[in-house]
Scaffold this active site. Structure first.
Site, mmCIF file in Angstrom:
data_model
loop_
_atom_site.group_PDB
_atom_site.id
_atom_site.type_symbol
_atom_site.label_atom_id
_atom_site.label_comp_id
_atom_site.label_asym_id
_atom_site.label_seq_id
_atom_site.Cartn_x
_atom_site.Cartn_y
_atom_site.Cartn_z
ATOM 1 N N SER A 1 -23.198 -14.350 -25.939
ATOM 2 C CA SER A 1 -22.722 -13.277 -27.035
ATOM 3 C C SER A 1 -21.977 -13.962 -27.977
ATOM 4 C CB SER A 1 -21.939 -12.366 -26.095
ATOM 5 O OG SER A 1 -20.631 -13.005 -25.750
ATOM 6 N N GLY A 2 -21.523 -15.093 -27.736
ATOM 7 C CA GLY A 2 -20.523 -15.822 -28.772
ATOM 8 C C GLY A 2 -19.120 -15.833 -28.166
ATOM 9 N N GLY A 3 -18.919 -14.713 -27.149
ATOM 10 C CA GLY A 3 -17.491 -14.912 -26.712
ATOM 11 C C GLY A 3 -17.109 -15.968 -25.776
ATOM 12 N N VAL A 4 -15.900 -16.298 -25.338
ATOM 13 C CA VAL A 4 -15.591 -17.451 -24.609
ATOM 14 C C VAL A 4 -16.255 -17.446 -23.240
ATOM 15 C CG1 VAL A 4 -13.328 -16.154 -23.811
ATOM 16 C CG2 VAL A 4 -13.445 -18.784 -23.639
ATOM 17 N N ASP A 5 -16.657 -16.084 -22.656
ATOM 18 C CA ASP A 5 -17.124 -16.163 -21.329
ATOM 19 C C ASP A 5 -18.582 -16.660 -21.224
ATOM 20 O OD1 ASP A 5 -14.780 -15.076 -20.579
ATOM 21 O OD2 ASP A 5 -15.400 -12.972 -20.665
ATOM 22 N N SER A 6 -19.247 -16.056 -22.272
ATOM 23 C CA SER A 6 -20.657 -16.573 -22.119
ATOM 24 C C SER A 6 -20.822 -18.066 -22.667
ATOM 25 C CB SER A 6 -21.578 -15.646 -23.075
ATOM 26 O OG SER A 6 -21.255 -15.500 -24.444
ATOM 27 N N ALA A 7 -19.923 -18.403 -23.566
ATOM 28 C CA ALA A 7 -19.853 -19.730 -24.218
ATOM 29 C C ALA A 7 -19.621 -20.838 -22.969
ATOM 30 C CB ALA A 7 -18.784 -19.791 -25.208
ATOM 31 N N HIS B 1 8.052 -7.534 -3.166
ATOM 32 C CA HIS B 1 6.900 -7.885 -4.026
ATOM 33 C C HIS B 1 7.039 -9.106 -4.602
ATOM 34 C CE1 HIS B 1 4.381 -4.476 -3.476
ATOM 35 N NE2 HIS B 1 5.260 -3.694 -3.357
ATOM 36 N N LYS C 1 -9.523 -14.964 -16.490
ATOM 37 C CA LYS C 1 -9.823 -15.412 -18.008
ATOM 38 C C LYS C 1 -9.135 -16.803 -18.195
ATOM 39 C CE LYS C 1 -11.275 -13.369 -21.048
ATOM 40 N NZ LYS C 1 -12.748 -13.411 -21.714
ATOM 41 N N CYS D 1 5.184 -6.189 1.756
ATOM 42 C CA CYS D 1 5.512 -4.777 1.939
ATOM 43 C C CYS D 1 4.824 -3.912 2.861
ATOM 44 C CB CYS D 1 4.986 -4.143 0.429
ATOM 45 S SG CYS D 1 5.695 -2.337 0.035
ATOM 46 N N TYR D 2 3.800 -3.052 2.692
ATOM 47 C CA TYR D 2 3.073 -2.306 3.682
ATOM 48 C C TYR D 2 2.529 -3.360 4.592
ATOM 49 C CZ TYR D 2 -0.398 0.740 5.931
ATOM 50 O OH TYR D 2 -0.956 1.613 6.934
ATOM 51 N N GLY E 1 0.918 -1.424 -0.038
ATOM 52 C CA GLY E 1 0.106 -0.057 -0.134
ATOM 53 C C GLY E 1 0.787 1.279 0.123
ATOM 54 N N GLU F 1 4.785 -11.036 -5.755
ATOM 55 C CA GLU F 1 3.665 -11.104 -6.858
ATOM 56 C C GLU F 1 4.324 -10.584 -8.383
ATOM 57 O OE1 GLU F 1 2.788 -7.234 -5.137
ATOM 58 O OE2 GLU F 1 3.620 -9.193 -4.458
#
Length: 516
Positions: free
Chosen positions: A224-230, A170, A371, A83-84, A56, A172
């Site tokens: 929608s046809g995208g990967v998420d909705s599919a 860090h 994703k 860190c913080y 932070g 990460e």
């Protein structure tokens, strides 16, 4: 009963809180982000298997700096401070944090005194990524000091008995050597967790949760046809079968050929029951005269829902339809201010853009996934690679890739330019190397050009090719010059409204992947 343990990432206003959560997921351990303002009782009510305290921008000794109830460190939950968060832990348990006058930013050499469990099997010297002006000068009683840098006399410590540990740097960040190993050694060797967040478990948990929530009632899925909705549709279909009807809203904001691809390919691959609603005129009318991106998103979110409500009434008969499935992802939730204290970066149409009088109960089986996890689940469900690896495309479509008012003519211009860019990327076999490739029309900007020995006054196009792992951070993609040249020449030759092609070389942060 969930099959996974949960790690809470406590956000102290860090630039990298989402990245910490992502790194924990990479270790096959489930993580969630919560704000440092959450009372300890509420954190513990989530039954975390471990807690990670983020970095932070504040100094722990300043008035008004974010603090943490010291009771957390006596609750028996393993804690890692970064860190913080490292400094908060040290100060809360009786250590000393001071401004040393030796600030460290960027790559820093770390000397390991004794690796302990946290830094076991690592080289004696590491290059780590630092960002601090304060330092822990004395570790709390009972802690073993593991390493130091020129500006941090105590750069890492641990108390194995209490399962508490911390680092000033860090881990990460990819620039830190052995960073992922630090996180994993905390999770597995100190906290004693198991790597149980796998695609198989994600699918099983999602299906069980859908069945428990839905029972024998009917469900609509926003496709929608995208990967998420599919992937969301495939999960729900596997859970409840014929109780699901998918609705594809052709809002007129799609790229060239996408509506046909959804209508033909998705049904052929999945066999799902699909209803197509052609609502181009509805959306264009609602967007008329609107240039503000947040207003665009909210209008599109509202009109999506109104379309689904109308479709539900047509399909419902006597029984009605109570549920709506959406392909909402964790980055959507975080960026829309839904990460329990996260800033609202932009309202995603399916989160911050939903109307207050929503008449459906939402089912969002991907809401806690990044994703790449969604893609892993899609492959686990048997969806074809060409569908799973399709470039992400925003739900509001080309409306947020037109900077300015959305009109039919502007959509046509952008579609043609976008189709050329995508075609040349595919021809160069670069699709899998690029995370996303927005093409943006600066509709309210014109520039002078010369074509055919005459003056033109056309619009600029912005190419935005980016690389990413999870959309939380991104870098601009270094496309070969010859590919950029082909795209530019074709667009300016074949799309007369465009006379200038530019490339966006901004990372995320500070920019977002989409312009709006």
């Amino acid at each position: 009963m969930t099959a996974h343990q949960t790690v809470l990432v406590v956000d102290f206003g860090a630039q990298y809180a989402q990245l910490i959560a992502r790194r924990v997921r990479e270790a096959s351990v489930y993580s969630e982000i919560v704000t440092s303002k959450m009372p300890i009782a509420e954190m513990l009510a989530k039954e975390p298997a471990a807690i990670i305290l983020s970095g932070g921008p504040s100094s722990v000794y300043e008035e008004g700096a974010p603090q943490l109830d010291p009771a957390l460190f006596t609750a028996g939950v393993p804690v890692l401070g970064i860190c913080y968060g490292f400094q908060v832990m040290a100060q809360s348990l009786g250590g000393t944090v001071n401004k040393t006058g030796k600030r460290e930013f960027g790559r820093t050499s770390l000397s390991i005194n004794d690796g302990g469990a946290l830094l076991a099997s690592m080289p004696n010297t590491l290059n780590v990524w630092m960002s601090h002006g304060d330092a822990v000068c004395r570790a709390p009683k009972g802690f073993q000091v593991l390493g130091r840098t020129a500006g941090a006399p105590v750069a890492a410590f641990e108390d194995r008995n209490r399962k508490l540990a911390g680092v000033q740097w860090h881990p990460e960040v990819l620039h830190t050597q052995w960073g992922q190993q630090v996180i994993e050694q905390f999770l597995f060797d100190i906290a004693g967790l198991a790597p149980s967040w796998t695609p198989e478990n994600m699918v099983t948990e999602a299906i069980d949760a859908i069945r428990a929530k839905v029972g024998d009632r009917r469900v609509l899925c926003a496709l929608s046809g995208g990967v998420d909705s599919a992937v969301a549709a495939a999960l729900v279909q596997q859970a409840i079968g014929p109780q699901l009807t998918c609705v594809f809203v052709d809002h007129g904001l799609l790229r060239q050929g996408e509506a046909e691809q959804v209508r033909d390919d998705f049904v052929r691959i999945t066999g799902v029951d699909l209803v197509v609603a052609d609502e181009t005129e509805r959306f264009l009318t609602a967007l008329k005269g609107v240039s503000d991106p947040e207003e665009k998103r909210k209008i599109i979110g509202r009109e999506f829902i109104r379309t689904f409500e109308a479709t539900a009434r047509d399909l419902a008969g006597d029984r009605g339809i109570d549920f709506l499935v959406q392909g909402t992802l964790y980055p959507d939730v975080v960026e829309s201010g839904g990460g329990e204290g996260a800033a609202n970066i932009k309202s995603h149409h399916n989160v911050g853009g939903l109307p207050d009088d929503l008449q459906f109960t939402l089912i969002e089986p991907l809401r806690h996934m990044f994703k790449d996890e969604v893609r892993a689940v899609g492959l686990q469900l048997g969806l074809p690679e060409e569908m799973v690896w399709r470039h992400p495309f925003p739900g509001p479509g080309l409306a947020i890739r037109i900077v300015g008012e959305v009109t039919a003519d502007r959509l046509d211009t952008l579609r043609r330019a976008d189709a050329i860019a995508r075609h040349e990327l595919t021809a160069a076999r670069l699709d899998r190397e690029i995370w996303q490739f927005p093409v943006v029309l600066l509709a309210d900007v014109r520039s002078v050009g010369v074509q055919g020995d005459g003056r033109t006054y056309g619009h600029p196009i912005v190419l935005r090719p980016v690389t990413s792992d999870d959309a939380m951070t991104a870098d601009w993609a270094r496309l070969p010059y010859e590919v950029l040249e082909k795209i530019s020449n074709r667009i300016t030759n074949e799309v007369p409204e465009i006379n200038r092609v530019t490339v966006d070389i901004t990372s995320k942060p500070p920019g977002t992947i989409e312009w709006e």
